[in-house]
Design an enzyme around this catalytic site. Structure first.
Site, short mmCIF file in Angstrom:
data_model
loop_
_atom_site.label_atom_id
_atom_site.label_comp_id
_atom_site.label_asym_id
_atom_site.label_seq_id
_atom_site.Cartn_x
_atom_site.Cartn_y
_atom_site.Cartn_z
CG HIS A 1 -8.86 1.10 8.94
ND1 HIS A 1 -9.65 1.35 7.84
CD2 HIS A 1 -7.59 1.15 8.49
CE1 HIS A 1 -8.87 1.58 6.79
NE2 HIS A 1 -7.62 1.45 7.15
CG LEU A 2 -7.05 -0.64 16.59
CD1 LEU A 2 -6.99 -2.13 16.88
CD2 LEU A 2 -5.81 0.06 17.16
CG PHE B 1 0.58 10.10 10.42
CD1 PHE B 1 0.94 11.00 9.42
CD2 PHE B 1 1.57 9.39 11.06
CE1 PHE B 1 2.29 11.20 9.06
CE2 PHE B 1 2.93 9.59 10.72
CZ PHE B 1 3.27 10.48 9.73
CE1 TYR C 1 -3.07 3.06 0.93
CE2 TYR C 1 -1.90 3.15 3.03
CZ TYR C 1 -2.78 3.72 2.13
OH TYR C 1 -3.36 4.92 2.41
N GLY D 1 3.73 -6.55 7.16
CA GLY D 1 3.89 -5.20 6.60
C GLY D 1 3.69 -4.06 7.57
N1 UDP Z 1 -4.92 -3.79 14.10
C1 UDP Z 1 -5.19 -4.82 15.00
N2 UDP Z 1 -6.37 -5.50 14.85
C2 UDP Z 1 -7.28 -5.21 13.87
C3 UDP Z 1 -6.97 -4.15 12.97
C4 UDP Z 1 -5.78 -3.46 13.12
O1 UDP Z 1 -4.42 -5.12 15.89
O2 UDP Z 1 -8.30 -5.88 13.79
C5 UDP Z 1 -3.64 -3.06 14.27
C6 UDP Z 1 -2.74 -3.09 13.05
O3 UDP Z 1 -2.00 -4.28 13.00
C7 UDP Z 1 -1.89 -1.85 13.30
C8 UDP Z 1 -2.90 -0.87 13.94
O4 UDP Z 1 -3.94 -1.70 14.48
O5 UDP Z 1 -0.89 -2.13 14.23
C9 UDP Z 1 -3.50 0.13 12.99
O6 UDP Z 1 -3.95 -0.60 11.87
P1 UDP Z 1 -5.04 -0.03 10.87
O7 UDP Z 1 -5.34 -1.11 9.89
O8 UDP Z 1 -6.18 0.55 11.65
O9 UDP Z 1 -4.32 1.20 10.17
P2 UDP Z 1 -2.89 1.30 9.41
O10 UDP Z 1 -1.95 1.87 10.43
O11 UDP Z 1 -2.52 -0.04 8.90
O12 UDP Z 1 -3.18 2.26 8.30
#
Ligand code: UDP
Length: 322
Positions: free
Chosen positions: A190-191, A167, A139, A284
């Site tokens: 997303h988290l 961010f 990405y 990643g």
């Molecule tokens: N994450 C997690 N569980 C989930 C979704 C995301 O632990 O179900 C973690 C992910 O591995 C990263 C952080 O949350 O460490 C943020 O991930 P997200 O996909 O929200 O955004 P990114 O930073 O990848 O754009």
């Protein structure tokens, strides 16, 4: 100005479109609705349901666009490691078609949705725009490729361009009529939205991807920004865009939150339990991303109205509950 918003039926694009209309601009949304929602496009905007690859049918030399805000793209870092070809096609091939159309139509301005993922694992924090770009996921690599293509375009043809390196974006836009414009990804990856779905009882548990990172509690650290603050930066960038300059701005709040701190904040805001389960690392993921947005503050006059993670989660929660 007459503006084309690619991806304007998506989460951030729809919020940006609302703010552009509020500011008196004319907005045409280009979105193929693969991941966007037609009902997210504000009433005052025209929707062209066209794939990015065919953008030249909308962005014609006669259409008289004053600028493009290019938000269309695939955004899931985890998925980009498993299906990279989708990302190179949608993000890079699609964006090159857009640059061709911009050049052919002599559109003077471009604001591009770049990402903090272009930096990879930072050598120093907070991340300034001068940091080394070494993406750890596909990405981020695709977004960086387009940033480079834009730099070339600016140098060769004098385009006025701004890349905004987002961010982690959360929250929802509160409209004066009490409605919200927010995040509806399907599937959600997303988290914070996932943690809120758990709080709402729509999912049983939240998997935390990795607890052995070199961070305070072992989980990844991210910098969160409210979608309305982010969207406002697009209007400032549009106004600041200068011919023959490719400007780059990081947009975050300068504070990092670990994944476990985020879960604690979600529990606090919602007052609900959020059961978590430790899971393996997601391929990643950089360990820690925290922005310096000093340049955006100085050069664009950007300021955040909602800098705290509780305000961001509060708006996202209000949106989910409606
Ligand atoms: N994450 C997690 N569980 C989930 C979704 C995301 O632990 O179900 C973690 C992910 O591995 C990263 C952080 O949350 O460490 C943020 O991930 P997200 O996909 O929200 O955004 P990114 O930073 O990848 O754009």
């Amino acid at each position: 100005m007459k503006l084309l918003v690619t991806g304007g039926a998506g989460y951030i694009g729809s919020v940006v479109s609302h703010l552009l209309l509020d500011a008196g601009h004319e907005v045409v949304v280009l979105d193929d609705l693969r991941t966007g929602h037609a009902d997210a496009v504000p009433a005052g905007a025209r929707l062209a349901q066209v794939p990015l690859a065919e953008v030249a049918s909308v962005l014609t030399p006669d259409a008289g666009f004053d600028g493009v805000l290019h938000l269309a793209g695939l955004i899931a870092a985890g998925e980009s490691m498993v299906r990279p070809e989708l990302y190179w096609d949608a993000n890079v091939v699609g964006s090159l078609a857009l640059l061709d159309a911009v050049r052919a139509a002599r559109t003077p301005r471009l604001v591009f949705s770049s990402t903090a993922a272009v930096y990879g694992n930072p050598s120093e924090l907070p991340l300034t725009e001068a940091a080394i770009t070494a993406p750890t996921n596909t990405y981020g690599a695709t977004k960086l490729a387009i940033d480079h293509a834009i730099t070339s375009e600016v140098a060769a043809y004098g385009l006025a361009a701004v890349s905004l390196r987002y961010f982690n974006v959360v929250g929802a836009l509160r409209r004066p009529d009490g409605t919200f414009v927010g995040e509806r990804h399907d599937p959600e990856t997303h988290l914070i939205p996932i943690a809120l779905q758990v709080a709402a009882g729509e999912r049983e548990t939240l998997d935390i991807f990795g607890d052995d990172y070199p961070t305070t509690d072992g989980t990844c650290v991210r910098d969160y920004i409210h979608v309305e603050d982010l969207a406002r930066a697009h209007l400032l960038a549009l106004a600041a865009a200068t011919p023959k300059e490719h400007r780059v701005y990081n947009l975050g709040n300068g504070n990092g939150f670990s994944n476990l701190e985020v879960v604690a904040a979600v529990r606090q805001v919602t007052g609900r339990p959020v059961p978590v389960r430790m899971a393996p690392r997601r391929e990643g993921d950089p360990a820690e991303l925290v922005a310096s947005s000093a340049r955006a503050r100085q050069e664009l006059g950007w300021a955040q109205a909602k800098p705290t993670i509780t305000e961001m989660i509060d708006d996202a929660w209000a949106f989910l509950q409606r």
